[in-house]
Design an enzyme around this catalytic site. Structure first.
Site, PDB file in Angstrom:
ATOM      1  N   HIS A 277       3.868   3.179  12.544  1.00 27.48           N
ATOM      2  CA  HIS A 277       2.965   4.307  12.821  1.00 27.48           C
ATOM      3  C   HIS A 277       3.574   5.382  13.723  1.00 27.48           C
ATOM      4  CE1 HIS A 277      -0.916   1.821  11.781  1.00 27.48           C
ATOM      5  NE2 HIS A 277       0.034   1.700  10.875  1.00 27.48           N
TER       6      HIS A 277
ATOM      7  N   ASP B 288       6.204   0.841   6.463  1.00 27.43           N
ATOM      8  CA  ASP B 288       4.747   0.724   6.327  1.00 27.43           C
ATOM      9  C   ASP B 288       4.249   1.826   5.408  1.00 27.43           C
ATOM     10  OD1 ASP B 288       2.146  -0.059   6.644  1.00 27.43           O
ATOM     11  OD2 ASP B 288       1.921   0.716   8.669  1.00 27.43           O
TER      12      ASP B 288
ATOM     13  N   GLU C 278      -5.038   2.311   2.650  1.00 27.82           N
ATOM     14  CA  GLU C 278      -5.066   1.162   3.569  1.00 27.82           C
ATOM     15  C   GLU C 278      -5.172   1.648   5.003  1.00 27.82           C
ATOM     16  OE1 GLU C 278      -3.945  -1.891   6.332  1.00 27.82           O
ATOM     17  OE2 GLU C 278      -2.812  -0.070   6.028  1.00 27.82           O
ATOM     18  N   GLU C 279      -4.447   2.731   5.318  1.00 26.26           N
ATOM     19  CA  GLU C 279      -4.354   3.151   6.718  1.00 26.26           C
ATOM     20  C   GLU C 279      -5.591   3.888   7.217  1.00 26.26           C
ATOM     21  OE1 GLU C 279      -2.173   2.006   8.451  1.00 26.26           O
ATOM     22  OE2 GLU C 279      -0.234   1.902   7.450  1.00 26.26           O
TER      23      GLU C 279
ATOM     24  N   HIS D  99       0.820  -1.222   0.000  1.00 27.45           N
ATOM     25  CA  HIS D  99       0.000   0.000   0.000  1.00 27.45           C
ATOM     26  C   HIS D  99       0.848   1.263   0.000  1.00 27.45           C
ATOM     27  CE1 HIS D  99       0.080   1.151   4.319  1.00 27.45           C
ATOM     28  NE2 HIS D  99       0.066  -0.136   4.585  1.00 27.45           N
TER      29      HIS D  99
END
Ligand SMILES: [Zn+2]
Length: 485
Positions: A448, A314, A348-349, A302
């Site tokens: 994150h 990420d 996605e997040e 993503h």
């Protein structure tokens, strides 16, 4: 060694496991029929190609350069942001350079921007006059705002939902609720970091709404992560209509300790803004199959990220290794029999609008989606794949996994859930789904947070992930018959 064998044979738990495995047809037993089917699926020429692909990927820093550009030059790629759009344009351009047929799939995505985020404990039992305690925190995605100069309220600490319910509206109304669920660092250290994450993350996801339902004026969660560097971890939280943030583990401990001594009062300032929905895009690049172009194998990661760091692990890494699939095949002049579809997912997040749009737009093609792979668990050393596939499919894939054995990425771990959020709709529709299984012991140190940056990626390990993705993607796209469901 002998001593180990004796322990293995006589330990009742291990013995029970061994007996269970002997009765389990998959993946512990291979019959002569299986061996014949494996050879038919992977003839020597294909195995030679897979070996060449692996060696090329292990010598290639293409994926690293992609992550470097996405993180250094573009930066954080929060859904709806100009940087997310720049990343879409960049990846689409790169895939076109590799000769792929590229489409942008438009989708409405949330557009939320972070504001000020500060907090202090302004009054607590035993306070030295004139002192306040600073609290390090960050807003959760989608959080509403406090007044510009903050709100002042007492904090109630709960360790779980049961404690929240037991307090009830009387003791929660008008308060700031802190969910102090621990991230189990021992599980993470032992390799079960995703189990630890799953246990704690539900408070981030559902806690603020549960607190709001009982009249809380704001909700905080203990950061879901396992490093002790006073870093707050942001992330998705279901819309709750109240300000919602994550405090660092250290600050959660401080508040919990002080609240045992008496009332704790906090001034909390969070000023994010929810703007009008923006337009986002899934980037979809097809390397058309030479024999069965209608049959599709998805390789993906993503493209959006959180905004505190630059989204290296990420999930620029996942997008980059999916992109490398096309790059390595071009380098070697190889054409898969089926279509290899590189997807850089959006959103996605912040809610998954990208994968939902794909599921809606491509449902009719799902019977021809042979398999889908997503890499969204970091960039550390790969151990193999998590796979939600049938026993027959798992056995047939063994020759492809054997190619990855030289660097240890040959494990196949069966799962009963989709090993990737963006491929979950496909997986639920019966499409065989795989995720790269990585050494996740340090993933949640950075996930994150502001520390998800390029330096966390070890180039060799990223090359190994690329090799795993390209080998498995090409294997699925070129094995004799489509992977059975
Ligand atoms: Zn991710």
């Amino acid at each position: 060694m002998r001593k180990l064998i004796a322990v293995f044979l006589f330990c009742p738990v291990l013995l029970a496991q061994t007996q269970q495995q002997q009765q389990t047809p998959w993946p512990y037993r291979s019959t002569p029929q299986t061996a014949a089917a494996q050879q038919e699926s992977f003839p020597p020429e294909l195995l030679n190609e897979l070996e060449s692909i692996k060696l090329a990927a292990l010598a290639d820093d293409y994926a690293y350069h992609q992550v470097a550009h996405l993180t250094n030059n573009i930066g954080p790629r929060l859904s709806g942001s100009p940087q997310a759009k720049a990343a879409v344009d960049y990846v689409a351009g790169e895939l076109r350079k590799l000769g792929l047929d590229v489409q942008l799939e438009e989708v409405k995505v949330p557009h939320w921007v972070r504001g000020a985020e500060t907090a202090e404990l302004t009054a607590y039992a035993g306070q030295v006059p004139g002192t306040v305690q600073k609290i390090v925190l960050t807003a959760l995605g989608g959080s509403t705002a406090t007044p510009v100069d903050g709100l002042n309220a007492d904090v109630v600490v709960v360790n779980n939902f049961d404690e929240l319910r037991a307090l009830g509206r009387d003791k929660v109304g008008g308060k700031i609720v802190l969910f102090n669920e621990l991230f189990d660092q021992k599980k993470a250290a032992a390799g079960l970091s995703f189990v630890a994450y799953g246990e704690a993350v539900r408070y981030r996801g559902a806690g603020p709404k549960a607190a709001a339902d009982l009249g809380a004026v704001a909700a905080l969660v203990r950061s879901v992560g396992n490093a002790d560097y006073r870093l707050p971890h942001t992330g998705y939280s279901a819309p709750a209509g109240i300000p919602a943030g994550a405090v660092t583990a250290e600050d959660a401990d401080l508040i919990a300790r002080l609240s045992l001594q008496g009332n704790v009062r906090m001034r909390l300032t969070l000023t994010p803004q929810k703007l009008l929905d923006a337009t986002g895009y899934n980037v979809i690049g097809d390397l058309k199959g030479s024999e069965h172009p209608e049959q599709i194998v998805v390789v993906s990661g993503h493209l959006d990220s959180w905004d505190l760091g630059t989204g290296a692990i990420d999930d620029a890494a996942g997008v980059a290794v999916a992109m490398e699939t096309a790059e390595v095949l071009k380098q070697l002049g190889l054409h898969p029999k089926r279509t290899l579809r590189v997807i850089a997912w959006i959103d996605e997040e912040s809610g998954g609008a990208g994968s939902r749009a794909y599921a809606a737009d491509h449902t009719n093609e799902f019977p021809h989606h042979v398999a889908a792979i997503e890499c969204d668990t970091g960039a550390a050393h790969p151990l193999g794949f998590d796979a939600r596939i049938s026993a027959a499919a798992a056995e047939l894939l063994r020759p492809a996994l054997n190619v990855l054995q030289s660097f240890g990425a040959n494990a196949l771990q069966p799962t009963n859930y989709a090993p990737g959020a963006d491929i979950s709709a496909m997986s639920d529709a019966g499409v065989p789904a795989l995720g790269i299984l990585q050494d996740g012991r340090t993933y949640f140190n950075y996930h994150h947070t502001a520390a998800d940056t390029l330096d966390k990626i070890v180039p060799l390990e990223l090359r190994e992930n690329a090799a795993a993705m390209v080998v498995m993607g090409y294997a699925l796209a070129s094995m004799k018959n489509p992977l059975p469901r």
